[in-house]
Design a protein around this motif. Structure first.
Motif, short mmCIF file in Angstrom:
data_model
loop_
_atom_site.label_atom_id
_atom_site.label_comp_id
_atom_site.label_asym_id
_atom_site.label_seq_id
_atom_site.Cartn_x
_atom_site.Cartn_y
_atom_site.Cartn_z
N ALA A 294 0.86 -1.18 0.00
CA ALA A 294 0.00 0.00 0.00
C ALA A 294 0.90 1.24 0.00
CB ALA A 294 -0.94 -0.02 1.21
N ILE A 295 0.37 2.34 0.46
CA ILE A 295 1.10 3.61 0.46
C ILE A 295 1.20 4.12 1.89
CG2 ILE A 295 0.86 6.06 -0.18
CD1 ILE A 295 -0.15 5.08 -2.91
N GLY A 296 2.41 4.57 2.26
CA GLY A 296 2.67 5.18 3.56
C GLY A 296 3.66 6.31 3.40
N SER A 297 3.20 7.44 2.91
CA SER A 297 4.07 8.47 2.32
C SER A 297 5.14 9.03 3.25
CB SER A 297 3.21 9.64 1.82
OG SER A 297 2.65 10.35 2.90
N ASP A 298 4.83 9.21 4.52
CA ASP A 298 5.67 9.98 5.45
C ASP A 298 5.69 11.46 5.09
OD1 ASP A 298 7.07 10.18 7.79
OD2 ASP A 298 8.90 9.24 7.07
N PHE A 299 4.63 11.94 4.42
CA PHE A 299 4.50 13.37 4.15
C PHE A 299 4.67 14.18 5.44
CE2 PHE A 299 1.62 12.97 0.16
CZ PHE A 299 2.69 13.23 -0.70
N ASP A 300 5.30 15.32 5.32
CA ASP A 300 5.60 16.25 6.40
C ASP A 300 6.61 15.67 7.39
OD1 ASP A 300 4.28 18.75 5.95
OD2 ASP A 300 2.38 17.72 6.23
N GLY A 301 7.26 14.56 7.01
CA GLY A 301 8.28 13.99 7.88
C GLY A 301 9.56 13.61 7.17
N CYS A 302 9.67 13.95 5.87
CA CYS A 302 10.84 13.51 5.13
C CYS A 302 10.99 14.32 3.84
CB CYS A 302 10.71 12.02 4.77
SG CYS A 302 9.41 11.69 3.55
N THR A 303 12.08 14.09 3.13
CA THR A 303 12.27 14.62 1.78
C THR A 303 11.64 13.64 0.81
OG1 THR A 303 14.36 15.66 2.39
CG2 THR A 303 13.94 15.35 0.04
N VAL A 304 10.69 14.12 0.00
CA VAL A 304 10.03 13.26 -1.00
C VAL A 304 10.55 13.62 -2.39
CG1 VAL A 304 7.98 13.15 0.48
CG2 VAL A 304 8.03 14.77 -1.42
N PRO A 305 10.40 12.72 -3.37
CA PRO A 305 10.87 13.02 -4.72
C PRO A 305 10.24 14.30 -5.27
CG PRO A 305 10.43 10.69 -4.52
CD PRO A 305 9.92 11.33 -3.26
N VAL A 306 11.04 15.08 -5.98
CA VAL A 306 10.57 16.37 -6.48
C VAL A 306 9.40 16.21 -7.44
CG1 VAL A 306 12.20 16.46 -8.42
CG2 VAL A 306 11.37 18.59 -7.39
N GLU A 307 9.28 15.07 -8.11
CA GLU A 307 8.15 14.84 -9.00
C GLU A 307 6.84 14.68 -8.23
OE1 GLU A 307 8.99 12.07 -12.49
OE2 GLU A 307 10.77 11.75 -11.23
N ILE A 308 6.92 14.37 -6.95
CA ILE A 308 5.75 14.31 -6.09
C ILE A 308 5.55 15.67 -5.41
CG2 ILE A 308 4.66 13.19 -4.11
CD1 ILE A 308 4.91 11.33 -6.45
N ARG A 309 6.58 16.14 -4.77
CA ARG A 309 6.67 17.45 -4.10
C ARG A 309 5.80 17.55 -2.85
NH1 ARG A 309 9.15 21.84 -5.83
NH2 ARG A 309 9.19 21.07 -7.98
N ASP A 310 4.49 17.31 -2.99
CA ASP A 310 3.58 17.38 -1.84
C ASP A 310 2.32 16.61 -2.19
OD1 ASP A 310 2.06 19.09 -3.49
OD2 ASP A 310 2.85 20.89 -2.54
N ALA A 311 1.29 16.73 -1.35
CA ALA A 311 0.07 15.94 -1.55
C ALA A 311 -0.57 16.20 -2.90
CB ALA A 311 -0.92 16.22 -0.43
N ALA A 312 -0.42 17.40 -3.43
CA ALA A 312 -1.02 17.73 -4.72
C ALA A 312 -0.40 16.92 -5.86
CB ALA A 312 -0.88 19.23 -5.02
N GLY A 313 0.80 16.40 -5.65
CA GLY A 313 1.47 15.63 -6.69
C GLY A 313 1.29 14.14 -6.58
N ASN A 314 0.38 13.70 -5.72
CA ASN A 314 0.21 12.27 -5.47
C ASN A 314 -0.23 11.50 -6.72
OD1 ASN A 314 0.86 10.93 -3.07
ND2 ASN A 314 -1.26 10.32 -2.74
N GLN A 315 -1.00 12.16 -7.59
CA GLN A 315 -1.45 11.46 -8.80
C GLN A 315 -0.31 11.19 -9.77
OE1 GLN A 315 -4.69 10.14 -9.38
NE2 GLN A 315 -4.75 10.58 -7.19
N ASN A 316 0.83 11.84 -9.59
CA ASN A 316 1.99 11.52 -10.42
C ASN A 316 2.49 10.10 -10.11
OD1 ASN A 316 1.91 14.05 -11.59
ND2 ASN A 316 3.36 14.93 -10.14
N LEU A 317 2.41 9.70 -8.84
CA LEU A 317 2.73 8.31 -8.50
C LEU A 317 1.69 7.37 -9.06
CD1 LEU A 317 4.27 6.06 -7.06
CD2 LEU A 317 3.01 6.65 -4.96
#
Length: 349
Positions: A294-317
């Motif tokens: 499943a998905i366990g992003s760790d948003f707001d707790g880590c550096t995420v790939p720039v293609e995701i950037r934040d929650a608004a970029g989740n559909q890129n995954l």
């Protein structure tokens, strides 16, 4: 748009820190902010329908070590925290979660029916999680109070030791077998969670602690935000043997977006392609099957790939998963249905 339910985020930590600086957490979450990863507008834009929102007590003395010339690093474990101070912060973060619910900014969900209804209503479906049980007392009396406030998931430890068990350090490359597991109080905590229907998360615990939970708990084994150690040998990732046990229990692993847990060099580089995320998904699906990833992003707790950037970029995954061949029921399982299945089992539904 494929709706996503996320197994782990630290939005409450960001809201709490900003509240201490004078911000209103309800306004920040509802109206949006350029800071961090998650708020209601960005969640809607990226199809992030909800997730497990962590009560985490920060360790002020923890400073991540820079890599050595060969790329390796070992960050010493943070010092144990004092109970009373941890309880104060834990209650403040639970209060933020309740304020957000009262304001209609999100729905604090206590059942999978709550989650599905929130998704239908277009309201962020928040599940209260505790990452490291420093706010829980030794006799477990206030566990019932947190449960009444909405707590439905917890990890006994973060990457530090406490009265319930031992955590793994932030280190690369390193085995997952870094020390002892549960304490006697930790075994009692697991049994209490089984009785109350609180999901147990194994993402930060030592390998010995993982096996201690596996032999004690009647729940599916869950690692809410971890990846494959065979691909990225950080201490926080899971061995093949651990993944086999998760599969056998009917549990799951949530893909962690942290670039340090995706890259084969373990470096903290935002310019990490989404293909690294797909590499871990493919490996875990091949090892455990589509029902256990499943998905366990760790948003707001880590550096995420720039293609995701934040929650608004989740559909890129989501788009990358489709390109990789995941579609229909399989894509729905990865995005949300596997989480809803295991939450229902842990919650005695």
């Amino acid at each position: 748009m494929e709706l996503v339910f996320d197994g782990h985020n630290d939005v409450l930590l960001r809201l709490w820190r900003n509240m201490k600086a004078g911000a209103d957490p309800v306004v920040e979450f509802s109206k949006g902010t350029p800071e961090g990863h998650i708020d209601a507008p960005r969640a809607r834009a990226g199809g992030l329908a909800g997730g497990l929102c962590a009560i985490y007590i920060p360790s002020g003395d923890l400073v991540l070590k820079d890599p050595e010339p060969d790329g390796s690093y070992v960050t010493p474990l943070a010092a144990p925290l004092e109970y009373a101070h941890s309880l104060d912060i834990g209650l403040e973060k639970a209060a933020i979660a309740l304020r957000l619910e009262r304001a209609g900014a999100w729905k604090l969900c206590r059942s999978t029916a709550d989650i599905r209804q929130a998704m239908k209503d277009g309201v962020f479906a928040a599940v209260l999680h505790m990452e490291g049980c420093e706010p829980i007392d030794a006799d477990l009396a206030n566990l019932d109070v947190f449960h009444a406030a909405g707590l439905r998931s917890l990890g006994p430890v973060w990457s530090r030791h406490n009265i319930f068990g031992h955590g793994v350090p932030f280190a690369f490359p390193m085995t997952t077998d870094t020390g002892p597991g549960l304490t006697d109080l930790g075994f009692e905590l697991i049994k209490a969670c089984n009785r109350l229907g609180i999901l147990i998360d194994l993402s930060h615990i030592t390998e010995q602690g993982f096996w201690d939970v596996a032999k004690t708990s009647d729940q599916p084994l869950i690692a809410s935000h971890s990846n494959a150690h065979s691909l990225t040998p950080v201490a926080r990732n899971l061995t093949d043997r651990q993944m086999d046990a998760i599969k056998e229990s009917g549990g799951l692993v949530g893909l962690n977006y942290a670039v340090t847990m995706l890259r084969d060099d373990g470096l903290d580089i935002a310019a990490t392609p989404i293909s690294e995320m797909i590499r871990h998904v493919d490996y875990m699906v091949e090892r455990m099957g589509i029902d256990h990833v499943a998905i366990g992003s760790d948003f707001d707790g880590c550096t995420v790939p720039v293609e995701i950037r934040d929650a608004a970029g989740n559909q890129n995954l989501v788009a990358a998963l489709k390109t990789a061949g995941y579609a229909g029921e399989d894509l729905a399982k990865l995005a949300r249905e596997n989480w809803l299945r295991v939450l229902g089992k842990a919650w005695h539904e």
